[in-house]
Design a protein around this motif. Structure first.
Motif, mmCIF file in Angstrom:
data_model
loop_
_atom_site.group_PDB
_atom_site.id
_atom_site.type_symbol
_atom_site.label_atom_id
_atom_site.label_comp_id
_atom_site.label_asym_id
_atom_site.label_seq_id
_atom_site.Cartn_x
_atom_site.Cartn_y
_atom_site.Cartn_z
ATOM 1 N N CYS A 85 0.857 -1.199 0.000
ATOM 2 C CA CYS A 85 0.000 0.000 0.000
ATOM 3 C C CYS A 85 0.890 1.245 0.000
ATOM 4 O O CYS A 85 1.888 1.296 0.707
ATOM 5 N N CYS B 119 0.483 2.999 3.987
ATOM 6 C CA CYS B 119 1.007 2.327 5.189
ATOM 7 C C CYS B 119 2.234 1.472 4.873
ATOM 8 O O CYS B 119 2.908 0.991 5.782
ATOM 9 N N CYS C 77 -6.419 1.800 4.995
ATOM 10 C CA CYS C 77 -6.034 3.215 4.836
ATOM 11 C C CYS C 77 -7.189 4.005 4.246
ATOM 12 O O CYS C 77 -7.513 5.111 4.699
HETATM 13 ZN ZN LIG Z 1 -2.526 0.962 3.697
#
Ligand SMILES: [Zn+2]
Length: 349
Positions: free
Chosen positions: A6, A9, A46
């Motif tokens: 991602c 994160c 997220c």
């Molecule tokens: Zn994430």
């Protein structure tokens, strides 16, 4: 099934733990043909963190929310109220001076919004100029001799902007305003004063970290959209990434804002927005910045990454990218290269 990283994160997650991320947050309206990040770029965790903890918070509580409310064709249902934590509208003339107003969406109003005064009690302050000090019913101070003497000569010593008469009478008696009164206490509403209430207000607003993070995320999303995931995973962007995702500010970053759009960008109309990145001169170096202008009014500018030295391997330094989109046809109408500061690769030292 594969695992992916991602961009916020930096965790490796399973394909099913990713979903689509809108480059421009939907709290500013939906855009047909709007840019969407897919292909396992932003994880679900997220994504929902951003909606709940960042975007939803300012959707009705920011200067931008107030701008959005006023423009037609920006879908926002009737009766939505602007919250007052980041923006306040306070009357600035005669009897309205000092009255805080609530802004409510209203499709029948030519301006798409109507104003309602918050429930306040006004005690006359300047008799001649018809100015009052306004208090909430809980904040009304004890009456002083000075105040009572002004009230005695004022034609309308007390103004009520929406408190029930029983409640107001009780408090006025308790705080000494109606003691031995030889003046007439008439309850008057703000609307009684002017048949056509047309007055100016002061607008004050805060640009807090939540607002800055929404803007930073929008420009970072756009950078990812244009240059790809590999590009934004570069550790040069870790500072801005952490700020967007966790709110941790780094001394390596900076944030600026200015009135109006970035200098050379022509906004198609006054409901337009611009998102993009550009090179910005600092101490003889060029640094990569993201910028976002809402409604042609306020521009947020962020330092995204370090000098071109570490980024040049990506070979995209010769252009500055801006996209314009608006709330009229709700489409992103320009995706073009604009040289904002005239800096070209060859001139970058
Ligand atoms: Zn994430």
């Amino acid at each position: 099934m594969k695992n992916h990283k991602c961009i916020y994160c930096l965790q490796m997650k399973h394909e099913k733990d990713f979903n689509k991320e809108h480059v421009v947050p939907q709290m500013m309206g939906k855009y047909e043909n709007g840019y969407v990040l897919s292909d396992f770029q932003v994880c679900q965790e997220c994504n929902s963190y951003f909606s709940i903890n960042v975007e939803n918070i300012i959707a009705l509580d920011s200067y931008e929310a107030f701008l959005r409310m006023q423009f037609r064709n920006t879908p926002m249902s009737d009766g939505r109220k602007l919250q007052g934590n980041r923006i306040r509208l306070i009357g600035d003339e005669n009897i309205f001076k000092g009255v805080p107003f609530i802004v409510i969406t209203d499709k029948d109003n030519p301006y798409r919004v109507r104003f309602e005064s918050e429930p306040m009690v006004g005690i006359v302050n300047d008799v001649e100029r018809q100015e009052y000090n306004y208090y909430t019913i809980d904040d009304l101070p004890e009456a002083t001799e000075e105040v009572i003497s002004k009230m005695k000569i004022a034609p309308s010593p007390i103004v009520n902007t929406g408190i029930s008469k029983d409640d107001l009478d009780r408090v006025l008696i308790e705080k000494g305003y109606l003691k031995n009164s030889c003046y007439s206490y008439t309850e008057m509403s703000v609307a009684d004063v002017f048949k056509e209430p047309d007055f100016t207000t002061k607008i004050s607003f805060k640009i807090d970290s939540i607002m800055r993070r929404v803007c930073a995320k929008t420009v970072f999303n756009y950078l990812c959209y244009l240059n790809g995931k590999e590009f934004v995973l570069d550790s040069n962007f870790d500072n801005i990434r952490k700020y967007i995702r966790y709110g941790t500010w780094s001394e390596q970053l900076w944030f600026r804002y200015s009135k109006g759009p970035v200098s050379s960008v022509v906004m198609p109309n006054d409901t337009s927005h611009v998102v993009g990145y550009m090179w910005f001169p600092e101490d003889g170096q060029w640094i990569l910045c993201g910028c976002l202008t809402w409604y042609g009014d306020l521009t947020y500018i962020f330092k995204l990454g370090e000098t071109q030295k570490s980024l040049e391997k990506y070979n995209f330094l010769d252009s500055t990218k801006m996209a314009c989109f608006n709330n009229v046809n709700r489409t992103i109408i320009v995706d073009d290269s604009v040289h904002v500061y005239g800096g070209r690769t060859s001139e970058i030292k």
